[in-house]
Motif scaffolding. Structure first.
Motif, mmCIF file in Angstrom:
data_model
loop_
_atom_site.group_PDB
_atom_site.id
_atom_site.type_symbol
_atom_site.label_atom_id
_atom_site.label_comp_id
_atom_site.label_asym_id
_atom_site.label_seq_id
_atom_site.Cartn_x
_atom_site.Cartn_y
_atom_site.Cartn_z
ATOM 1 N N ASN A 117 31.585 34.401 1.667
ATOM 2 C CA ASN A 117 32.111 33.144 1.134
ATOM 3 C C ASN A 117 31.652 32.927 -0.291
ATOM 4 O O ASN A 117 32.406 32.473 -1.146
ATOM 5 N N ALA A 174 25.475 26.292 1.808
ATOM 6 C CA ALA A 174 26.837 25.788 1.558
ATOM 7 C C ALA A 174 26.884 25.054 0.220
ATOM 8 O O ALA A 174 27.850 25.184 -0.544
ATOM 9 N N THR A 217 28.691 26.313 18.268
ATOM 10 C CA THR A 217 28.867 26.813 16.907
ATOM 11 C C THR A 217 27.633 27.598 16.494
ATOM 12 O O THR A 217 26.610 27.562 17.154
ATOM 13 N N ALA A 218 27.743 28.278 15.396
ATOM 14 C CA ALA A 218 26.648 29.091 14.844
ATOM 15 C C ALA A 218 26.118 30.078 15.876
ATOM 16 O O ALA A 218 24.925 30.324 15.960
ATOM 17 N N ARG A 228 23.746 34.729 6.126
ATOM 18 C CA ARG A 228 24.533 35.623 6.982
ATOM 19 C C ARG A 228 25.585 36.343 6.163
ATOM 20 O O ARG A 228 25.905 35.938 5.039
ATOM 21 N N GLY A 248 27.637 18.653 7.098
ATOM 22 C CA GLY A 248 26.883 19.131 5.951
ATOM 23 C C GLY A 248 26.848 20.635 5.842
ATOM 24 O O GLY A 248 26.603 21.195 4.786
ATOM 25 N N GLU A 249 27.075 21.309 6.989
ATOM 26 C CA GLU A 249 26.856 22.753 6.960
ATOM 27 C C GLU A 249 28.146 23.554 6.897
ATOM 28 O O GLU A 249 28.114 24.765 6.882
ATOM 29 N N GLY A 253 20.827 11.329 22.023
ATOM 30 C CA GLY A 253 20.197 12.510 22.597
ATOM 31 C C GLY A 253 20.772 13.835 22.159
ATOM 32 O O GLY A 253 20.118 14.859 22.272
ATOM 33 N N ASN A 254 21.977 13.846 21.662
ATOM 34 C CA ASN A 254 22.545 15.069 21.075
ATOM 35 C C ASN A 254 22.541 16.281 21.981
ATOM 36 O O ASN A 254 22.165 17.377 21.570
ATOM 37 N N GLN A 281 26.832 15.148 12.218
ATOM 38 C CA GLN A 281 25.756 16.128 12.271
ATOM 39 C C GLN A 281 26.138 17.440 11.603
ATOM 40 O O GLN A 281 25.329 18.072 10.958
ATOM 41 N N PHE A 293 25.815 33.872 17.570
ATOM 42 C CA PHE A 293 25.931 35.271 17.161
ATOM 43 C C PHE A 293 27.083 35.948 17.876
ATOM 44 O O PHE A 293 27.592 36.971 17.442
ATOM 45 N N SER A 297 21.633 25.748 6.514
ATOM 46 C CA SER A 297 23.059 26.002 6.278
ATOM 47 C C SER A 297 23.629 25.062 5.221
ATOM 48 O O SER A 297 24.509 25.459 4.450
ATOM 49 N N THR A 298 23.123 23.829 5.174
ATOM 50 C CA THR A 298 23.651 22.904 4.161
ATOM 51 C C THR A 298 23.237 23.368 2.770
ATOM 52 O O THR A 298 23.988 23.215 1.811
ATOM 53 N N TYR A 327 16.694 27.105 13.754
ATOM 54 C CA TYR A 327 17.553 27.237 14.945
ATOM 55 C C TYR A 327 18.045 28.670 15.083
ATOM 56 O O TYR A 327 17.934 29.302 16.132
ATOM 57 N N ALA A 328 18.582 29.195 13.971
ATOM 58 C CA ALA A 328 19.142 30.545 14.014
ATOM 59 C C ALA A 328 18.042 31.597 14.124
ATOM 60 O O ALA A 328 18.168 32.583 14.856
ATOM 61 N N ILE A 369 26.810 27.571 -2.661
ATOM 62 C CA ILE A 369 28.123 28.203 -2.807
ATOM 63 C C ILE A 369 29.103 27.217 -3.418
ATOM 64 O O ILE A 369 29.914 27.571 -4.275
ATOM 65 N N VAL A 422 31.531 25.144 5.326
ATOM 66 C CA VAL A 422 32.143 25.502 4.060
ATOM 67 C C VAL A 422 33.617 25.134 4.157
ATOM 68 O O VAL A 422 34.270 25.457 5.152
ATOM 69 N N ASN A 462 19.190 21.375 15.074
ATOM 70 C CA ASN A 462 20.643 21.432 15.215
ATOM 71 C C ASN A 462 21.205 22.644 14.470
ATOM 72 O O ASN A 462 20.480 23.402 13.861
ATOM 73 N N THR A 463 22.535 22.810 14.542
ATOM 74 C CA THR A 463 23.122 24.059 14.067
ATOM 75 C C THR A 463 23.001 24.250 12.565
ATOM 76 O O THR A 463 23.171 25.355 12.065
ATOM 77 N N ALA A 464 22.688 23.175 11.825
ATOM 78 C CA ALA A 464 22.537 23.348 10.377
ATOM 79 C C ALA A 464 21.201 23.986 10.035
ATOM 80 O O ALA A 464 20.981 24.392 8.901
ATOM 81 N N LYS A 493 19.780 18.562 20.581
ATOM 82 C CA LYS A 493 19.701 19.009 19.204
ATOM 83 C C LYS A 493 19.220 17.864 18.317
ATOM 84 O O LYS A 493 19.911 16.871 18.138
ATOM 85 N N LEU A 494 18.026 18.023 17.740
ATOM 86 C CA LEU A 494 17.450 16.981 16.898
ATOM 87 C C LEU A 494 17.476 17.413 15.445
ATOM 88 O O LEU A 494 17.609 18.579 15.131
#
Lengths: 510, 279
Positions: B94, B71, A256-257, B88, A468-469, A437-438, A465, A259, B67-68, B166-167, B74, A471, B160-162, B185-186
């Protein structure tokens, strides 16, 4: 029960019961309705939760289909075919590199040069993929399918260039494969296996070299197949519903996320969940069932009074506290244990990461033991006394009675206990989120049992995880709901099986 | 008897009600959600300073990733969104769909420092090597030529992705390629520091404010070490601005807080914590 009295004229009854009726119900009726209402509410809530999960999750497939159509129409799929070839090339290069490292310093000089040439052989392909990738990204941004397809025509025009790159790559790798053969014969390092332990002596080295040669030849043979796939790719082929469903349930990547393109495949998460649950059950089943048999059949009353509450107390520890314990204490302890020299024979030892499936599995076992213990002890206690008395009467010793009569007759209850323990463990979130460990990748099972010390990610962990991010309404949101739905269905299936097992093989009460 | 009992209880009840309604009437609450880079150390400290000047303002700070924060902004559940990356295009879209305009404000600059375990002999990496490590092209320390002592598979720790970091890192260091599937991912900077400090084969990235921890070592990128000077001079390649996002122009308490953050006192705090002030 009947509230209708015989006629008041009858002289036999001198006691009369007065009934107050509220909303047309007597007190007994009201109490019955009250508790019955609770049951109805519980069932309705469960139905609503199921409905809600389905409603939010099912929309995923339509959105994913649209996303895939875009992915195909913008040419990204084509570029990914090229990149896949690049990745396969890099993986083979890594394998050769590992072989060189295993040979120690003696092999360094000749092979380092070879390795570099091997890596450089893929550079034209990577550059081409990069250029085409930029065009594809541009196409992805465009609003309508028509403009996308126009931009894709530019990509399709590059086909001759792609073919040329592939042909050159094949030629280069062919040369390198032939050279490898010569290197094998000529190199002293290959023949002597310098620096290797006696059991890895010359014959093993030679075998490895021959294997590498075979891999190189197989790689070259696979290049025309890849090229054919690229030639037959079409931007306008429609994306089938089955492909979308398959991409979720059997997709090997959860990305995810990005580009480039997001992939929602549940397999890495599912295998992570299964691995952690398997480790947990391997530890919890012997402990839980053993404790249950002991407490139920063998322990004295004083021991029972001590052991039973203590085991059941473990269930009272909040799972987030266990997770904290895992990060701070257990992970470090297990890793130090793995680095003890005389334990090097254990598969997977020594390992470097503190947070992995083993740490999470140990903690989950701790969580599962009270569940399995309580239910198993219950099942063992439900065996009719007549069985035990009859067995003893026939001359069996207590141990024989326990193992040959009591445990087999409560087997369905024990199986049910294990299944419910599994259900508990698969649904556990905090411990796996903190300690597993993710790493969102399918564990490397070629390491055999050593896969247990790899970091993994689980279905529950990914929801916690990433929720939260997201929408609401986006594809990521719906993908997480699909994962939740899958978890829900698994837990439902486990519980249903456990109940059916128990009901079907339940002993008649004597 | 009953009335005497209630009589004694009355002052307690009135005080209680007064407290509840009093605080509800006068208290202002600012909900700030988003980046862990900003929200773990910097924003709580600034919030405390601000509270010392305006005691009637209470803060609710949740740092779970950029990202949280966006979000939440919004969705209307936050007044200010902390973000260590730009919003982004799809997030902007959105927002517009829900009537929210994401407006960024630069509050500080930050460098993304690469850390390894202090027992690792490596001191400097090229940008190409960083890309190779984090995308998984190279999976073993020995392949980087660090010497026999550092042989072993590379354990890559990322956010992590939030996370905005990371980005940003993907954009600045990896040419927008995806992270290696073997990366772990921590959840936050401190966790990355902790894991790298305990794993000899570990490598990860954290913000400038976290490089002082024991057990880790900062790696120079092509000779430039991350520091306030190198970030301001634009010499360090992995520098990025950190933002506070609001819905349109900031208003009321949020505007006053942001003014404080951008003031002399606020920026001095920023520098103390380890970030790079905007001036």
């Amino acid at each position: 029960m009947p509230h209708r009295l015989p006629s008041e004229n009858s002289p036999d009854f001198s006691i009369r019961q007065r009934h107050r009726r509220i909303f047309g119900l007597t007190r007994e009726d009201a109490i019955r309705a009250f508790f019955g209402g609770h049951a109805v509410v519980a069932v309705v809530v469960l139905a609503l939760i199921t409905l809600f999960l389905f409603r939010e999750g099912i929309g995923f497939f339509a959105q994913q289909r649209e996303s895939f159509t875009r992915y195909r129409q913008s040419g990204q799929e084509l570029v990914d075919l090229l990149r896949e070839q690049d990745r396969a090339h890099a993986a083979l290069g890594r394998e050769l590199g590992e072989l060189r490292l295993r040979m120690g310093a003696a092999g360094a000089a000749e092979f380092a040069d070879y390795e570099e040439r091997f890596a450089d052989a893929a550079l034209p392909l990577r550059e081409l993929a990069g250029e085409l990738g930029d065009i594809a990204l541009e196409a992805k941004e465009s609003a309508t399918a028509a403009t996308r397809l126009e931009t894709v025509a530019q990509l399709v025009a590059q086909y001759p260039q792609i073919e040329k790159t592939f042909v050159e790559l094949a030629a280069e790798v062919n040369t390198l494969a032939a050279e490898w053969g010569k290197l094998t014969e000529a190199s002293p390092a290959a023949n002597l296996g310098a620096g290797a332990a006696p059991k890895n002596g010359p014959p093993a080295r030679a075998r490895e070299m021959v294997y590498a040669q075979k891999r190189l030849r197989a790689y070259v043979a696979a290049l025309p197949v890849a090229l054919e796939e690229i030639r037959s790719w079409s931007a306008t082929r429609p994306v089938s519903q089955w492909q979308v469903v398959k991409s979720f349930f059997f997709g090997p990547q959860w990305l995810t996320a990005s580009f480039w393109q997001d992939f929602y495949g549940v397999v890495p998460l599912f295998t992570g969940s299964l691995l952690v649950s398997a480790i947990a059950l391997c530890l919890a089943v012997p402990l839980g069932l053993g404790a249950a048999v002991y407490v139920s059949q063998i322990a004295t009353a004083r021991e029972r009074r001590l052991i039973k509450p203590v085991i059941e107390f473990i269930a009272a520890i909040p799972s987030v506290v266990l997770g904290l314990f895992g990060i701070v204490v257990l992970g470090q302890l297990l890793r130090s244990l793995s680095q003890v020299p005389w334990l090097a024979w254990v598969p997977g030892f020594p390992y470097a990461e503190r947070l992995n499936a083993l740490t999470a599995g140990c903690l989950l076992a701790l969580i599962a033991v009270p569940t399995i213990f309580t239910l198993a002890e219950d099942a063992l206690g439900n065996v009719p006394r007549a069985f035990k008395e009859g067995s003893c009467a026939l001359g069996a010793s207590p141990m024989q009675t326990t193992w040959r009569v009591i445990v087999p007759s409560s087997l369905s209850g024990l199986c049910s206990a294990v299944l419910l323990g599994l259900g508990r463990v698969i649904g556990e979130t905090m411990v796996v989120l903190l300690c597993a460990g993710n790493r969102i990748a399918i564990p490397d099972f070629t390491a055999g049992l050593g896969a247990a010390v790899q970091p993994v990610h689980t279905m529950t962990g990914i929801i916690a995880q990433e929720m939260g991010e997201v929408v609401p309404g986006t594809i990521h949101y719906r993908a997480l709901f699909m994962v939740g739905l899958l978890l829900f269905l698994i837990a439902l299936a486990l519980n249903y099986t456990a109940q059916r097992l128990l009901a079907r093989y339940r002993l008649p009460t004597l | 008897m009953k009335t005497r009992f209630l009589h004694g209880l009355r002052p307690i009840i009135t005080t209680g009600l007064a407290l509840v309604f009093g605080t509800a009437l006068h208290a202002q609450k600012l909900v700030i959600k988003g980046s862990d880079t900003l929200g773990a150390k910097l924003v709580p400290v600034l919030a405390e300073d601000y509270r010392a000047l305006h005691p009637d303002v209470s803060f609710e700070i949740a740092a779970e990733g950029s990202s949280t924060g966006l979000a939440a902004l919004i969705g209307g559940t936050a007044d200010i969104g902390m973000s260590s990356r730009r919003a982004r295009a799809n997030e902007q879209a959105n927002g517009v769909a829900k009537g929210v305009t994401l407006r960024p404000l630069v509050v500080c600059y930050d460098g993304i420092a690469l850390i390894v375990n202090e027992a690792n002999p490596l001191d400097s990496l090229t940008k190409r090597q960083v890309e190779q490590i984090f995308t998984g092209d190279v999976r073993d320390w020995a392949a980087l030529g660090g010497g026999a002592a550092s042989a072993g598979p590379i354990s890559v720790y990322t956010r992590n992705t939030a996370s905005g970091t990371y980005a940003d890192f993907k954009d600045l260091a990896m040419k927008k390629r995806d992270y290696a599937p073997t990366s772990q991912k921590l959840a936050g900077n401190e966790q990355i520091v902790s894991e790298v400090a305990h794993n000899r084969n570990g490598i990860g990235y954290v913000g400038l404010a976290y490089i002082g921890a024991p057990g880790i070592k900062v790696v120079a990128i092509e000779g430039t070490r991350p520091s306030k000077e190198s970030v301001l001079a634009k010499a360090y390649p992995y520098a990025r601005p950190n933002f506070l996002y609001t819905n349109g122009e900031p208003e009321g308490e949020a505007a006053r807080f942001i003014d404080y953050v951008l003031s002399e006192a606020g920026q001095q705090r920023v520098e103390e914590i380890g970030f790079v002030p905007v001036r």
